[in-house]
Design a protein around this motif. Structure first.
Motif, mmCIF file in Angstrom:
data_model
loop_
_atom_site.group_PDB
_atom_site.id
_atom_site.type_symbol
_atom_site.label_atom_id
_atom_site.label_comp_id
_atom_site.label_asym_id
_atom_site.label_seq_id
_atom_site.Cartn_x
_atom_site.Cartn_y
_atom_site.Cartn_z
ATOM 1 N N THR A 1 -10.180 6.937 -6.982
ATOM 2 C CA THR A 1 -9.648 5.922 -7.572
ATOM 3 C C THR A 1 -10.437 5.216 -7.327
ATOM 4 O O THR A 1 -11.815 5.328 -6.501
ATOM 5 C CB THR A 1 -8.251 5.080 -6.376
ATOM 6 N N TYR B 1 -15.033 6.930 2.527
ATOM 7 C CA TYR B 1 -15.209 6.011 0.740
ATOM 8 C C TYR B 1 -16.890 6.337 0.044
ATOM 9 O O TYR B 1 -17.243 6.420 0.795
ATOM 10 C CB TYR B 1 -14.627 4.611 0.462
ATOM 11 N N ASN C 1 -5.641 -2.761 -1.672
ATOM 12 C CA ASN C 1 -4.217 -1.520 -1.297
ATOM 13 C C ASN C 1 -3.887 -0.626 -1.472
ATOM 14 O O ASN C 1 -3.537 0.494 -1.725
ATOM 15 C CB ASN C 1 -3.031 -2.562 -1.335
ATOM 16 N N HIS C 2 -4.135 -0.556 -3.326
ATOM 17 C CA HIS C 2 -3.943 0.284 -3.697
ATOM 18 C C HIS C 2 -5.026 1.684 -3.644
ATOM 19 O O HIS C 2 -4.146 2.996 -2.818
ATOM 20 C CB HIS C 2 -4.644 1.319 -5.154
ATOM 21 N N GLY C 3 -6.221 1.604 -3.093
ATOM 22 C CA GLY C 3 -7.349 2.464 -2.508
ATOM 23 C C GLY C 3 -6.634 2.920 -0.967
ATOM 24 O O GLY C 3 -6.643 4.138 -0.846
ATOM 25 N N SER D 1 -3.968 2.835 0.094
ATOM 26 C CA SER D 1 -2.611 3.813 -0.545
ATOM 27 C C SER D 1 -2.959 5.475 -0.566
ATOM 28 O O SER D 1 -2.402 5.428 -0.311
ATOM 29 C CB SER D 1 -1.647 3.318 -1.207
ATOM 30 N N SER E 1 -16.645 -5.121 -1.521
ATOM 31 C CA SER E 1 -15.616 -4.561 -1.098
ATOM 32 C C SER E 1 -15.283 -3.947 0.900
ATOM 33 O O SER E 1 -14.638 -4.115 1.543
ATOM 34 C CB SER E 1 -14.542 -3.581 -1.585
ATOM 35 N N ALA F 1 0.850 -1.487 0.038
ATOM 36 C CA ALA F 1 -0.099 -0.090 0.412
ATOM 37 C C ALA F 1 0.916 1.018 -0.243
ATOM 38 O O ALA F 1 0.620 2.317 0.278
ATOM 39 C CB ALA F 1 -0.677 -0.171 0.878
ATOM 40 N N VAL G 1 -11.944 7.057 -2.565
ATOM 41 C CA VAL G 1 -11.785 5.805 -3.471
ATOM 42 C C VAL G 1 -13.198 5.493 -3.431
ATOM 43 O O VAL G 1 -14.437 5.127 -2.850
ATOM 44 C CB VAL G 1 -11.046 4.889 -1.977
ATOM 45 N N LEU H 1 -15.775 1.688 -4.274
ATOM 46 C CA LEU H 1 -15.140 0.921 -3.858
ATOM 47 C C LEU H 1 -16.807 -0.390 -4.521
ATOM 48 O O LEU H 1 -18.185 0.202 -4.088
ATOM 49 C CB LEU H 1 -15.277 0.808 -2.488
ATOM 50 N N SER I 1 -10.907 0.794 -6.379
ATOM 51 C CA SER I 1 -9.939 -0.118 -5.553
ATOM 52 C C SER I 1 -10.670 -0.642 -4.206
ATOM 53 O O SER I 1 -11.300 -0.131 -3.812
ATOM 54 C CB SER I 1 -8.787 0.360 -5.142
ATOM 55 N N ALA I 2 -10.337 -2.167 -4.792
ATOM 56 C CA ALA I 2 -11.075 -3.346 -3.355
ATOM 57 C C ALA I 2 -9.830 -4.147 -3.461
ATOM 58 O O ALA I 2 -9.839 -4.215 -2.032
ATOM 59 C CB ALA I 2 -12.077 -4.491 -4.284
#
Length: 142
Positions: free
Chosen positions: A97, A141, A102-104, A106, A126, A74, A120, A122, A99-100
């Motif tokens: 972003t 989120y 680590n990227h989200g 991060s 998730s 992340a 983020v 999702l 993301s479901a």
């Protein structure tokens, strides 16, 4: 079987405005010193594994508590946000972003650490996995 050679091997695809990966290790080390969420992660001795392998010692870097995210993976987006912050104020910047994983986390953690905003997106599937880390970071989120 047909083999295809990767014409971009070791060179990458050259795209205008997209930087190549850096080999300057001093830059991220310097940025980490300015990150309010950074701390040195511990090395753990894995004696039983070393004994089973017949070697004197094995040490494993424990990244589970890094930025309270539970994964070294992340760090990528947080590094980009840290890079932006090193170049100027990011308090009026929103990083977005979908993301479901680590990227989200991060993106959200990096934005939180440097005073930016993050959105983020999702999947409803998730939420169970990501709700605890985002709650701990006080990150919303979408």
């Amino acid at each position: 079987m047909q083999h295809i050679t990767n014409q971009y091997f070791k060179t990458g695809i050259q795209m205008a405005g997209v930087p190549l990966p850096s080999t300057n290790s001093a830059r991220p080390v310097g940025m980490l010193k300015n990150c309010p969420a950074h701390f040195q992660t511990p090395l753990m001795s894995v004696d039983k594994l070393a004994e089973n392998l017949g070697i004197s010692s094995i040490h494993v870097k424990d990244e589970r508590d890094r930025m309270k995210l539970g994964s070294f993976k992340a760090l990528g987006a947080a590094y980009v946000i840290a890079s932006d912050a090193a170049e100027g104020d990011v308090s009026n910047t929103t990083y977005i972003t979908a993301s479901a994983g680590n990227h989200g986390l991060s993106v959200a953690a990096g934005a939180s650490a440097f005073g930016a905003k993050a959105v983020v997106y999702l999947s409803h599937l998730s939420l169970i996995h990501i709700s605890e880390p985002t709650r701990l970071l006080s990150i919303s989120y979408a």
